[in-house]
Design a protein around this motif. Structure first.
Motif, PDB file in Angstrom:
ATOM      1  N   ASP A  63      48.028  62.749  32.137  1.00  0.00           N
ATOM      2  CA  ASP A  63      47.950  62.953  33.582  1.00  0.00           C
ATOM      3  C   ASP A  63      48.255  61.690  34.375  1.00  0.00           C
ATOM      4  O   ASP A  63      48.723  61.773  35.512  1.00  0.00           O
ATOM      5  N   LEU A  64      47.961  60.529  33.790  1.00  0.00           N
ATOM      6  CA  LEU A  64      48.039  59.276  34.524  1.00  0.00           C
ATOM      7  C   LEU A  64      48.677  58.189  33.682  1.00  0.00           C
ATOM      8  O   LEU A  64      48.497  58.161  32.457  1.00  0.00           O
ATOM      9  N   VAL A  65      49.392  57.276  34.340  1.00  0.00           N
ATOM     10  CA  VAL A  65      49.730  55.998  33.733  1.00  0.00           C
ATOM     11  C   VAL A  65      49.386  54.930  34.764  1.00  0.00           C
ATOM     12  O   VAL A  65      49.719  55.057  35.941  1.00  0.00           O
ATOM     13  N   THR A  66      48.672  53.901  34.329  1.00  0.00           N
ATOM     14  CA  THR A  66      48.204  52.859  35.240  1.00  0.00           C
ATOM     15  C   THR A  66      48.591  51.491  34.697  1.00  0.00           C
ATOM     16  O   THR A  66      48.765  51.313  33.481  1.00  0.00           O
ATOM     17  N   PHE A  67      48.712  50.529  35.610  1.00  0.00           N
ATOM     18  CA  PHE A  67      49.136  49.180  35.238  1.00  0.00           C
ATOM     19  C   PHE A  67      48.181  48.156  35.840  1.00  0.00           C
ATOM     20  O   PHE A  67      47.775  48.273  37.000  1.00  0.00           O
ATOM     21  N   GLN A  68      47.855  47.144  35.055  1.00  0.00           N
ATOM     22  CA  GLN A  68      47.088  46.019  35.582  1.00  0.00           C
ATOM     23  C   GLN A  68      47.838  45.360  36.733  1.00  0.00           C
ATOM     24  O   GLN A  68      49.058  45.461  36.824  1.00  0.00           O
ATOM     25  N   ASP A  69      47.088  44.641  37.596  1.00  0.00           N
ATOM     26  CA  ASP A  69      47.715  43.931  38.703  1.00  0.00           C
ATOM     27  C   ASP A  69      47.163  42.513  38.779  1.00  0.00           C
ATOM     28  O   ASP A  69      46.019  42.311  39.185  1.00  0.00           O
ATOM     29  N   HIS A  70      47.977  41.562  38.371  1.00  0.00           N
ATOM     30  CA  HIS A  70      47.606  40.147  38.454  1.00  0.00           C
ATOM     31  C   HIS A  70      48.817  39.369  38.972  1.00  0.00           C
ATOM     32  O   HIS A  70      49.561  38.770  38.188  1.00  0.00           O
ATOM     33  N   PRO A  71      49.051  39.372  40.288  1.00  0.00           N
ATOM     34  CA  PRO A  71      50.267  38.768  40.840  1.00  0.00           C
ATOM     35  C   PRO A  71      50.397  37.269  40.597  1.00  0.00           C
ATOM     36  O   PRO A  71      51.485  36.714  40.735  1.00  0.00           O
ATOM     37  N   TYR A  72      49.288  36.625  40.241  1.00  0.00           N
ATOM     38  CA  TYR A  72      49.291  35.179  40.004  1.00  0.00           C
ATOM     39  C   TYR A  72      49.656  34.854  38.554  1.00  0.00           C
ATOM     40  O   TYR A  72      49.724  33.676  38.183  1.00  0.00           O
ATOM     41  N   GLN A  73      49.903  35.845  37.721  1.00  0.00           N
ATOM     42  CA  GLN A  73      50.240  35.630  36.317  1.00  0.00           C
ATOM     43  C   GLN A  73      51.761  35.692  36.127  1.00  0.00           C
ATOM     44  O   GLN A  73      52.357  36.770  36.251  1.00  0.00           O
ATOM     45  N   PRO A  74      52.417  34.573  35.829  1.00  0.00           N
ATOM     46  CA  PRO A  74      53.876  34.611  35.657  1.00  0.00           C
ATOM     47  C   PRO A  74      54.317  35.387  34.427  1.00  0.00           C
ATOM     48  O   PRO A  74      55.486  35.769  34.321  1.00  0.00           O
ATOM     49  N   GLY A  75      53.394  35.647  33.508  1.00  0.00           N
ATOM     50  CA  GLY A  75      53.740  36.424  32.323  1.00  0.00           C
ATOM     51  C   GLY A  75      53.730  37.921  32.554  1.00  0.00           C
ATOM     52  O   GLY A  75      54.020  38.684  31.636  1.00  0.00           O
ATOM     53  N   PHE A 113      39.458  36.145  40.190  1.00  0.00           N
ATOM     54  CA  PHE A 113      40.355  35.043  39.819  1.00  0.00           C
ATOM     55  C   PHE A 113      40.865  34.340  41.091  1.00  0.00           C
ATOM     56  O   PHE A 113      42.056  34.262  41.359  1.00  0.00           O
ATOM     57  N   TRP A 114      39.897  33.834  41.866  1.00  0.00           N
ATOM     58  CA  TRP A 114      40.223  33.319  43.195  1.00  0.00           C
ATOM     59  C   TRP A 114      41.115  32.092  43.158  1.00  0.00           C
ATOM     60  O   TRP A 114      41.868  31.840  44.111  1.00  0.00           O
ATOM     61  N   ASP A 115      41.069  31.312  42.088  1.00  0.00           N
ATOM     62  CA  ASP A 115      41.998  30.181  41.984  1.00  0.00           C
ATOM     63  C   ASP A 115      43.439  30.682  41.968  1.00  0.00           C
ATOM     64  O   ASP A 115      44.317  30.117  42.634  1.00  0.00           O
ATOM     65  N   GLY A 116      43.693  31.735  41.193  1.00  0.00           N
ATOM     66  CA  GLY A 116      45.033  32.302  41.142  1.00  0.00           C
ATOM     67  C   GLY A 116      45.438  32.918  42.467  1.00  0.00           C
ATOM     68  O   GLY A 116      46.590  32.775  42.908  1.00  0.00           O
ATOM     69  N   ILE A 117      44.517  33.602  43.127  1.00  0.00           N
ATOM     70  CA  ILE A 117      44.808  34.204  44.426  1.00  0.00           C
ATOM     71  C   ILE A 117      45.164  33.124  45.441  1.00  0.00           C
ATOM     72  O   ILE A 117      46.139  33.242  46.185  1.00  0.00           O
ATOM     73  N   ALA A 118      44.360  32.046  45.471  1.00  0.00           N
ATOM     74  CA  ALA A 118      44.633  30.953  46.410  1.00  0.00           C
ATOM     75  C   ALA A 118      45.959  30.271  46.097  1.00  0.00           C
ATOM     76  O   ALA A 118      46.706  29.875  46.998  1.00  0.00           O
ATOM     77  N   ALA A 119      46.282  30.147  44.800  1.00  0.00           N
ATOM     78  CA  ALA A 119      47.550  29.509  44.425  1.00  0.00           C
ATOM     79  C   ALA A 119      48.748  30.295  44.930  1.00  0.00           C
ATOM     80  O   ALA A 119      49.816  29.727  45.193  1.00  0.00           O
ATOM     81  N   MET A 120      48.585  31.617  45.081  1.00  0.00           N
ATOM     82  CA  MET A 120      49.670  32.471  45.559  1.00  0.00           C
ATOM     83  C   MET A 120      49.652  32.656  47.071  1.00  0.00           C
ATOM     84  O   MET A 120      50.408  33.457  47.615  1.00  0.00           O
ATOM     85  N   GLY A 121      48.774  31.924  47.751  1.00  0.00           N
ATOM     86  CA  GLY A 121      48.745  31.981  49.206  1.00  0.00           C
ATOM     87  C   GLY A 121      47.714  32.913  49.783  1.00  0.00           C
ATOM     88  O   GLY A 121      47.641  33.077  51.003  1.00  0.00           O
ATOM     89  N   GLY A 122      46.894  33.547  48.931  1.00  0.00           N
ATOM     90  CA  GLY A 122      45.844  34.414  49.431  1.00  0.00           C
ATOM     91  C   GLY A 122      44.648  33.626  49.908  1.00  0.00           C
ATOM     92  O   GLY A 122      44.458  32.462  49.526  1.00  0.00           O
ATOM     93  N   ARG A 123      43.832  34.251  50.729  1.00  0.00           N
ATOM     94  CA  ARG A 123      42.638  33.593  51.235  1.00  0.00           C
ATOM     95  C   ARG A 123      41.555  33.590  50.157  1.00  0.00           C
ATOM     96  O   ARG A 123      41.278  34.612  49.539  1.00  0.00           O
ATOM     97  N   ARG A 124      40.931  32.433  49.965  1.00  0.00           N
ATOM     98  CA  ARG A 124      39.832  32.354  49.002  1.00  0.00           C
ATOM     99  C   ARG A 124      38.562  32.881  49.679  1.00  0.00           C
ATOM    100  O   ARG A 124      38.136  32.367  50.714  1.00  0.00           O
ATOM    101  N   LEU A 125      37.968  33.901  49.086  1.00  0.00           N
ATOM    102  CA  LEU A 125      36.784  34.522  49.652  1.00  0.00           C
ATOM    103  C   LEU A 125      35.627  34.453  48.663  1.00  0.00           C
ATOM    104  O   LEU A 125      35.829  34.365  47.454  1.00  0.00           O
ATOM    105  N   SER A 126      34.430  34.531  49.201  1.00  0.00           N
ATOM    106  CA  SER A 126      33.266  34.710  48.340  1.00  0.00           C
ATOM    107  C   SER A 126      33.208  36.166  47.909  1.00  0.00           C
ATOM    108  O   SER A 126      33.859  37.035  48.516  1.00  0.00           O
ATOM    109  N   PRO A 127      32.439  36.495  46.869  1.00  0.00           N
ATOM    110  CA  PRO A 127      32.339  37.901  46.472  1.00  0.00           C
ATOM    111  C   PRO A 127      31.896  38.809  47.611  1.00  0.00           C
ATOM    112  O   PRO A 127      32.436  39.908  47.783  1.00  0.00           O
TER     113      PRO A 127
END
Length: 295
Positions: free
Chosen positions: A37-49, A108-122
């Protein structure tokens, strides 16, 4: 025992590896042909691999015929909600109503910040997700009057035109584990999408976590059954019969109605569709038939 009565769904959880880019697409095609019924994919935009998940979803949607597709789960801090709303609706239209929207508050806020995202607390991430869901739903609501305006702490939208209209009611499935995220899921989500391996006490965590979602749904004027309970599994059970009994127990005792299995393996995908899913459906239907009220 909690059974929310949803139809059962079975799907695959695919790693979007960039080293062999056809593998993820081929796994989606296998899942489609096998009858999942479904196919899903992980999402980690900060991972070059990894391949970009939204690009992969679009390509996989074009290469499949009937299977539904979703990110599992999309990192909202790197995907502006207004843009994501239009992207999801557009792909839903192009695919014939086969897109669902798995969302996460961010990790993975370090990766998010490295890609230009805002670093947030949980805690800030939870608040930003609530804002984002509201914006997404407003952009999809083409029957409402006026343009979309939102002046929040994390997102601002001023005079955005609504649309396009999705081809079907896209479900927003939320990856949640802690109390505030579970409450947000109950109040705003169409589905709860955690991973069994990450539950603090495994299946024993489910009664308490379900109760938190149910309570928040009720407080928001909703029914607990308005929230589908999905579950990721990093690997499949080795014995199909035992695995089917285990999954049927999760459905009947804890209301889990969508089972999404990882492993990146064609044989596992085919076995899930051919052996496990039919057995689980039969077991659950039989038990539901026994407990259904007389008419």
């Amino acid at each position: 025992m909690t059974d929310y009565g949803h139809d059962l769904l079975f799907g695959s959880f695919v790693t979007p590896g960039a080293q062999d880019p056809r593998k993820a697409v081929d796994l989606a095609i296998t899942a489609d042909k096998a009858g999942l019924d479904l196919v899903t994919f992980q999402d980690h935009p900060y991972q070059p691999g990894f391949l970009d998940t939204w690009t992969l979803l679009s390509y996989a949607a074009a290469r499949t015929q009937r299977i539904r597709l979703s990110g599992n789960v999309l990192s909202l801090p790197l995907r502006p909600p207004a843009v994501l709303a239009r992207a999801a609706a557009s792909l839903d239209v192009l695919s014939g109503g086969r897109i669902e929207l798995g969302l996460g508050a961010g990790a993975f806020w370090d990766g998010i910040a490295a890609m230009g995202g805002r670093r947030l607390s949980p805690g800030q991430g939870v608040d930003a997700l609530a804002e984002g869901i509201g914006i997404i739903r407003d952009l999809w609501d083409v029957d409402a009057r006026g343009r979309v305006d939102h002046d929040g702490e994390y997102y601002t939208v001023k005079g955005a035109k609504r649309g396009p209209r999705p081809a079907h009611d896209i479900g927003i499935w939320i990856g949640a584990y802690k109390k505030r995220m579970l409450a947000l899921t109950g109040a705003l989500g169409d589905g709860w999408l955690p991973s069994m391996d990450y539950l603090p006490k495994g299946p024993d965590s489910l009664p308490e976590m379900n109760a938190r979602i149910d309570e928040a749904a009720t407080e928001a004027g909703r029914q607990p059954s308005d929230v589908r309970r999905l579950m990721n599994f990093m690997r499949a059970g080795e014995d199909s019969d035992q695995w089917a009994e285990y999954l049927a127990g999760l459905a009947l005792d804890h209301g889990i109605s969508a089972f999404i299995v990882g492993g990146d393996d064609h044989a596992t995908t085919e076995r899930l569709a051919a052996e496990v899913a039919p057995a689980v459906r039969e077991l659950v239907a039989r038990e539901r038939g026994r407990t259904a009220p007389a008419t």
